[in-house]
Design a protein around this motif. Sequence first.
Motif, mmCIF file in Angstrom:
data_model
loop_
_atom_site.group_PDB
_atom_site.id
_atom_site.type_symbol
_atom_site.label_atom_id
_atom_site.label_comp_id
_atom_site.label_asym_id
_atom_site.label_seq_id
_atom_site.Cartn_x
_atom_site.Cartn_y
_atom_site.Cartn_z
ATOM 1 N N SER A 242 0.828 -1.205 0.000
ATOM 2 C CA SER A 242 0.000 0.000 0.000
ATOM 3 C C SER A 242 0.865 1.259 0.000
ATOM 4 O O SER A 242 0.599 2.225 -0.729
ATOM 5 N N ILE A 243 1.906 1.247 0.814
ATOM 6 C CA ILE A 243 2.791 2.411 0.893
ATOM 7 C C ILE A 243 3.546 2.601 -0.421
ATOM 8 O O ILE A 243 3.688 3.721 -0.917
ATOM 9 N N ARG A 244 3.970 1.485 -1.019
ATOM 10 C CA ARG A 244 4.779 1.556 -2.232
ATOM 11 C C ARG A 244 3.950 1.826 -3.482
ATOM 12 O O ARG A 244 4.345 2.591 -4.362
ATOM 13 N N HIS A 245 2.773 1.184 -3.575
ATOM 14 C CA HIS A 245 1.999 1.252 -4.812
ATOM 15 C C HIS A 245 0.612 1.867 -4.651
ATOM 16 O O HIS A 245 -0.072 2.077 -5.656
ATOM 17 N N GLY A 246 0.189 2.120 -3.430
ATOM 18 C CA GLY A 246 -1.182 2.560 -3.194
ATOM 19 C C GLY A 246 -1.323 3.978 -2.713
ATOM 20 O O GLY A 246 -2.239 4.289 -1.942
ATOM 21 N N GLY A 247 -0.401 4.831 -3.116
ATOM 22 C CA GLY A 247 -0.535 6.240 -2.752
ATOM 23 C C GLY A 247 0.184 6.642 -1.494
ATOM 24 O O GLY A 247 -0.025 7.750 -0.984
ATOM 25 N N GLY A 248 1.013 5.759 -0.938
ATOM 26 C CA GLY A 248 1.815 6.105 0.228
ATOM 27 C C GLY A 248 1.117 5.943 1.557
ATOM 28 O O GLY A 248 1.697 6.219 2.610
ATOM 29 N N THR A 249 -0.129 5.473 1.527
ATOM 30 C CA THR A 249 -0.878 5.301 2.769
ATOM 31 C C THR A 249 -1.893 4.180 2.591
ATOM 32 O O THR A 249 -2.172 3.731 1.477
ATOM 33 N N GLY A 250 -2.433 3.714 3.693
ATOM 34 C CA GLY A 250 -3.449 2.665 3.643
ATOM 35 C C GLY A 250 -4.194 2.607 4.962
ATOM 36 O O GLY A 250 -3.860 3.321 5.924
ATOM 37 N N THR A 251 -5.205 1.754 5.002
ATOM 38 C CA THR A 251 -6.004 1.579 6.216
ATOM 39 C C THR A 251 -6.045 0.105 6.584
ATOM 40 O O THR A 251 -6.366 -0.747 5.742
ATOM 41 N N LEU A 252 -5.706 -0.194 7.822
ATOM 42 C CA LEU A 252 -5.779 -1.552 8.361
ATOM 43 C C LEU A 252 -7.017 -1.678 9.227
ATOM 44 O O LEU A 252 -7.251 -0.831 10.103
ATOM 45 N N ARG A 253 -7.792 -2.715 9.009
ATOM 46 C CA ARG A 253 -8.909 -3.048 9.883
ATOM 47 C C ARG A 253 -8.738 -4.475 10.370
ATOM 48 O O ARG A 253 -8.334 -5.356 9.599
ATOM 49 N N THR A 254 -9.050 -4.724 11.631
ATOM 50 C CA THR A 254 -8.966 -6.069 12.201
ATOM 51 C C THR A 254 -10.248 -6.389 12.948
ATOM 52 O O THR A 254 -10.826 -5.516 13.609
ATOM 53 N N TRP A 255 -10.688 -7.642 12.835
ATOM 54 C CA TRP A 255 -11.852 -8.101 13.592
ATOM 55 C C TRP A 255 -11.884 -9.623 13.577
ATOM 56 O O TRP A 255 -11.098 -10.273 12.870
ATOM 57 N N THR A 256 -12.765 -10.200 14.366
ATOM 58 C CA THR A 256 -12.968 -11.644 14.356
ATOM 59 C C THR A 256 -14.390 -11.942 13.887
ATOM 60 O O THR A 256 -15.317 -11.165 14.131
ATOM 61 N N GLU A 257 -14.502 -13.095 13.222
ATOM 62 C CA GLU A 257 -15.804 -13.473 12.671
ATOM 63 C C GLU A 257 -15.842 -14.987 12.475
ATOM 64 O O GLU A 257 -14.982 -15.545 11.787
ATOM 65 N N GLN A 258 -16.781 -15.657 13.121
ATOM 66 C CA GLN A 258 -16.995 -17.093 12.963
ATOM 67 C C GLN A 258 -15.706 -17.896 13.153
ATOM 68 O O GLN A 258 -15.361 -18.757 12.351
ATOM 69 N N GLY A 259 -14.998 -17.579 14.227
ATOM 70 C CA GLY A 259 -13.792 -18.341 14.565
ATOM 71 C C GLY A 259 -12.576 -18.003 13.729
ATOM 72 O O GLY A 259 -11.606 -18.768 13.712
ATOM 73 N N GLU A 260 -12.595 -16.871 13.054
ATOM 74 C CA GLU A 260 -11.473 -16.463 12.214
ATOM 75 C C GLU A 260 -11.034 -15.052 12.572
ATOM 76 O O GLU A 260 -11.853 -14.203 12.934
ATOM 77 N N LEU A 261 -9.733 -14.805 12.467
ATOM 78 C CA LEU A 261 -9.184 -13.472 12.635
ATOM 79 C C LEU A 261 -9.006 -12.864 11.240
ATOM 80 O O LEU A 261 -8.369 -13.466 10.372
#
Length: 319
Positions: A242-261
């Motif tokens: 993301s930093i190299r090819h996606g405009g120098g910035t990005g957004t990380l989201r994390t959550w759990t769902e149905q036994g998965e991270l």
Amino acid sequence: MNDHVTAPTAPDTKDPGFRHELFPYRGETAFLDGTVSYIKDAVAGGEAVLVAVDPAKQEILRQELGGTDAAKSVTYLDAAALSWRPGRRISAWAGHITDRAAKGQPVRGISETQWTGRTPGQRAELQYHEWLLNRAFAATPAWWLLCPYDTTTVEADVLQSARSNHPLLRDVQSGPNTGHQDGPYPFPDLGAPCDPYQELVFHAGDLARVRDKVTACAGAHHLEPDRLLDLLAAVTEAAANSIRHGGGTGTLRTWTEQGELVCEVRDTGHLQDPLAGHVRPRHDQIGGRGLWLIHQLCDLVQIRTTHGGTTVRMITALS
């Protein structure tokens, strides 16, 4: 639909094309009729046969072929290993085909995906990979892949997707599939993150913060240390892209769902090649390894890209 099928004419293996054939069948007898005739036809033409079906299907094929010359030409593959992580599927088949092509031996394959017990995300990616196979092997040495689908157990939407993604259809006879659609793939929407989720906007120099965020989320849900190391490497690659090819910035989201991270990285970049990450990089290749590594490290990877941006969703089972 008939339970019995007619063996098609053998392909011209001098043609560098890829034959991707849907085989809808009803029950064990029809499965054996179609696959055994296909195997015997391959052996008669001097072709190797690779079979990736579940253990029960392997056993009935071994019994049916036992004592015949055809039995000696069949190699049984681990079907679960080929299809459990969809992102590894193309590179796995490519490895098998390349090994035989180097020996001058044409190849036929049989691959029956196991749909039972799949998450919605896995089902979506497995359907996409049937479409992607046509692109991945368009210019490889000739080979023929038969994909059986049991119409008594496979759900209607999965079968409809299969009809759209296979150029050939084996029914009463083998031939062109009038239901095949060769346009852009109609991706289903990924859906919104599952609440509650955490979000981090990152820039150049923030990769340590990205790793800290993933580590905190994984620790809260007791992800095993080895799995955490894999996930950290994958998310770091996605964020670096993301930093190299996606405009120098990005957004990380994390959550759990149905036994998965779930870790999701979004940016404003555009991924042009649908095969990026699905084909094993050459040993002398410079760059272009990040997405392939992500597919190797995660249980499931979902990538959606438009001219407005790219989303890479990385999923790891918690147990």
